[in-house]
Design an enzyme around this catalytic site. Structure first.
Site, short mmCIF file in Angstrom:
data_model
loop_
_atom_site.label_atom_id
_atom_site.label_comp_id
_atom_site.label_asym_id
_atom_site.label_seq_id
_atom_site.Cartn_x
_atom_site.Cartn_y
_atom_site.Cartn_z
N ASP A 1 0.72 -1.12 0.12
CA ASP A 1 -0.09 0.00 -0.01
C ASP A 1 1.03 1.26 -0.11
O ASP A 1 2.08 1.17 0.23
CB ASP A 1 -0.84 -0.02 1.37
CG ASP A 1 -1.71 1.25 1.33
OD1 ASP A 1 -2.25 1.55 0.17
OD2 ASP A 1 -2.16 1.69 2.34
N SER A 2 0.39 2.40 -0.35
CA SER A 2 0.99 3.68 -0.31
C SER A 2 1.51 4.04 1.30
O SER A 2 2.35 4.62 1.61
CB SER A 2 0.21 4.76 -0.55
OG SER A 2 -0.90 4.90 0.20
N TYR B 1 -0.41 8.45 -2.18
CA TYR B 1 -0.63 8.33 -3.69
C TYR B 1 -1.94 9.04 -4.09
O TYR B 1 -2.10 9.37 -5.13
CB TYR B 1 -1.03 6.74 -3.92
CG TYR B 1 0.11 5.78 -3.82
CD1 TYR B 1 1.37 6.27 -3.55
CD2 TYR B 1 0.12 4.53 -4.05
CE1 TYR B 1 2.47 5.36 -3.37
CE2 TYR B 1 1.15 3.37 -4.21
CZ TYR B 1 2.47 4.20 -3.95
OH TYR B 1 3.53 3.14 -4.10
N CYS C 1 -4.26 -1.02 -2.17
CA CYS C 1 -4.32 0.17 -2.26
C CYS C 1 -5.55 0.75 -3.57
O CYS C 1 -5.16 -0.05 -4.45
CB CYS C 1 -3.03 0.79 -2.51
SG CYS C 1 -3.04 2.81 -2.93
N THR D 1 -5.90 3.37 -4.98
CA THR D 1 -5.25 4.25 -6.05
C THR D 1 -4.50 3.49 -6.92
O THR D 1 -4.37 3.59 -7.99
CB THR D 1 -4.71 5.54 -5.35
OG1 THR D 1 -5.57 5.94 -4.41
CG2 THR D 1 -4.17 6.70 -6.30
N CYS E 1 -10.92 3.51 0.60
CA CYS E 1 -9.55 3.60 0.71
C CYS E 1 -9.22 2.60 1.91
O CYS E 1 -10.11 2.71 3.08
CB CYS E 1 -9.05 5.10 1.17
SG CYS E 1 -7.49 5.36 1.47
N THR E 2 -8.28 1.90 1.84
CA THR E 2 -7.90 0.92 2.85
C THR E 2 -7.61 1.66 4.12
O THR E 2 -7.60 0.86 5.39
CB THR E 2 -6.55 0.10 2.46
OG1 THR E 2 -5.63 0.78 1.86
CG2 THR E 2 -7.24 -0.89 1.21
N HIS E 3 -7.27 2.76 3.95
CA HIS E 3 -7.08 3.59 5.28
C HIS E 3 -8.38 3.56 6.23
O HIS E 3 -8.09 3.80 7.58
CB HIS E 3 -6.41 4.71 5.06
CG HIS E 3 -4.86 5.01 4.78
ND1 HIS E 3 -4.68 4.57 3.65
CD2 HIS E 3 -3.69 5.25 5.37
CE1 HIS E 3 -3.24 4.91 3.55
NE2 HIS E 3 -2.76 5.04 4.67
#
Length: 276
Positions: free
Chosen positions: A13-14, A45, A76, A78, A197-199
């Protein structure tokens, strides 16, 4: 001797957001070994141009392919939107699994027909997302997606993992939820929220406090984990194998990833700095 069966699965991931996908992967595949890379030195990203995201994705996938991973999860949204098609062409022998905002399951579950989508600006602007949106909008249920770019939210979540101070995360969640409109189960209200978004699953408690208990949250971690298992039918570790290992790498501050992995996954091993 390393065999295909005991080879690791790569995840990147970013930053630390992909830990939400790693958590789901470990629950689904507890005997597998994982290599996780946070590209924090080149993040975020979601607020960078597509050429930057593609170049970083290519570099990390090339590195992980060199580690002989048996599958690779692009955790991610993105990066998936910008790069997965090209990377599949460049690595035809590698099981490459991406993530995307879970619009289809949201469309199937909504009762009011109004769905909120929180994601980064780059994800929402991508051709991949626009095609997904067109495919699932309207229909017999007249589904409407309220799309909200969430500038700065992923970065705030990363910072809170390091400091424990969620003040900025809470403020941004409140701002973006307010901008989307009314949430609830009544006609005209948003009853389903896609965390694109995975966050964002790591801010779910703050989002829940804002929208109430009746609103459904949908992210893609469990679906990605199930898809990864399906892609590995012949090389999944046996059920009698010991628990799998996790190796953690970052291109940024190792302390940040170590703090997040400890806080959210209960992992205590050191994080290695990766220069790629």
């Amino acid at each position: 001797m390393k065999t295909v069966r005991n080879a690791p699965i790569g995840v990147f991931d970013s930053g630390i957001g992909g830990l939400s996908v790693l958590k789901a992967l470990r629950a689904e595949l507890p005997h597998e070994h994982f290599i996780y890379i946070a590209d924090s030195g080149h993040a975020p990203y979601g607020e960078r141009d597509e050429a930057h995201v593609l170049a970083r994705s290519r570099a990390i996938v090339q590195y992980l392919a060199g580690q002989n991973v048996k599958a690779l999860v692009m955790a991610c949204n993105t990066a998936t939107a910008a790069a997965i098609r090209l990377l599949r062409d460049e690595h035809p022998g590698l099981a490459l699994i991406g993530v995307e905002p879970a619009l289809k399951p949201a469309a199937l579950r909504t009762q009011t027909g109004r769905i909120g989508v929180m994601a980064t600006r780059s994800t929402l602007a991508s051709a991949k997302f626009q095609a997904l949106l067109a495919a699932h909008s309207g229909g017999p249920q007249k589904v409407e997606f309220i799309v909200q770019p969430c500038d700065g939210l992923a970065h705030a979540i990363e910072a809170s993992a390091d400091t424990g101070d969620a003040t900025r995360t809470i403020a941004l969640c409140a701002h973006y939820i307010s901008a989307m409109g009314r949430f609830g189960t009544e006609t005209g209200q948003i009853d389903t929220l896609v965390l694109g978004c995975t966050h964002y699953p790591f801010a779910s408690e703050h989002l829940r406090a804002l929208v109430g208990a009746q609103v459904q949250f949908i992210d893609n971690g469990e679906a990605v984990a199930r898809q990864t298992r399906r892609r590995l039918p012949a090389s999944v570790m046996p059920a009698n194998a010991p628990p799998g290992r996790v190796s953690l790498f970052t291109t940024g501050d190792p302390h940040m990833l170590q703090a997040a992995a400890r806080r959210w996954l209960g992992l205590s091993q050191p994080v290695e700095l990766l220069l790629i």
